[in-house]
Scaffold this active site. Structure first.
Site, short mmCIF file in Angstrom:
data_model
loop_
_atom_site.label_atom_id
_atom_site.label_comp_id
_atom_site.label_asym_id
_atom_site.label_seq_id
_atom_site.Cartn_x
_atom_site.Cartn_y
_atom_site.Cartn_z
CB THR A 78 22.91 26.49 4.07
OG1 THR A 78 24.03 26.28 4.95
CG2 THR A 78 21.66 26.04 4.71
CB SER A 140 24.04 29.03 8.34
OG SER A 140 25.35 28.50 7.57
N GLY A 142 18.52 31.05 8.82
CA GLY A 142 17.80 31.42 7.55
C GLY A 142 16.25 31.18 8.60
CG LEU A 154 20.25 27.94 15.33
CD1 LEU A 154 21.52 27.29 15.59
CD2 LEU A 154 20.03 28.91 16.63
CB ALA A 155 22.45 24.84 10.43
CB CYS A 171 25.43 32.15 2.99
SG CYS A 171 24.97 30.78 4.39
#
Length: 218
Positions: A78, A140, A142, A154-155, A171
């Site tokens: 990402t 996103s 992870g 998160l982003a 991703c």
């Protein structure tokens, strides 16, 4: 749900380079015990691609002058950059009595509910963690769990230059389109998005009290 008197400590880190924050997360997680507090770190990173443990090099198409860092979170590649809200929940999920799947769901729902405050209809996907708007990815996820505790996170794309996403398969999905908040009349700044996300995240996880801190040290 956690106990009603559980406190969530919010760390406002401003803009900091990815590696120093990553290593600070690792150190905090490695050194925590059953008395350590749960924290949510709010940060913005300079441009960087991060490659998760499941990441495949063929999904990094043309990084150019943007550094690529191999990291210890789940997921694929990402991009992080200015104008993107990054939030790292450092939580004792054993103490919260939730599993990693529930944590992912709670994070996704906190983003969905935050965007709903602006009339944006967002949703998660069962087969592709993250949050989407009209089939475009706006956030996103992870995570990494160590000793029953979470780090990474998160982003959320808020108001950023989206072109670096074209240098990767985000991703691991070729051609995945990305979205961001500002053109959708969502939060107009990382600061605004952070304030709203802190509210919905703490509500979703059941925290009753918030304490705010500036920087990595009290």
């Amino acid at each position: 749900m956690p106990l009603k008197d559980t406190v969530l400590h919010i760390r406002h880190l401003g803009r900091q380079d990815y590696e120093s924050v990553w290593h600070a997360m690792q150190e905090y997680t490695d050194n925590r015990d059953e008395t350590s507090r749960d924290e949510l770190w709010i940060v913005e990173h300079p441009p960087v691609f991060t490659q998760g443990q499941a990441g495949k090099s063929e999904h990094i198409l043309n990084p150019g002058d943007i550094p690529v860092i191999q990291v210890d979170r789940g997921g694929q590649v990402t991009y992080h950059g200015p104008g993107q809200l990054v939030a790292y929940p450092l939580l004792d999920i054993k103490r919260l009595k939730i599993g990693v799947r529930q944590l992912v769901t709670d994070i996704e729902q906190s983003i969905v509910k935050m965007l709903a405050l602006y009339g944006i209809e967002a949703y998660p996907k069962a087969d592709a963690p993250g949050v989407y708007v009209e089939e475009r990815k706006i956030a996103s996820l992870g995570l990494r769990i160590r000793k029953g505790c979470s780090f990474h996170g998160l982003a959320l794309n808020v108001d950023m230059d989206m072109s670096p996403f074209q240098r990767i398969n985000p991703c691991g999905y070729a051609g995945l389109e990305m979205a961001q908040c500002k053109p959708l009349k969502g939060p107009q700044s990382v600061e605004e998005a952070g304030e709203k996300l802190i509210q919905t995240f703490s509500q979703e996880l059941g925290y009753q009290h918030l304490e705010h801190h500036q920087g990595l040290t009290d």
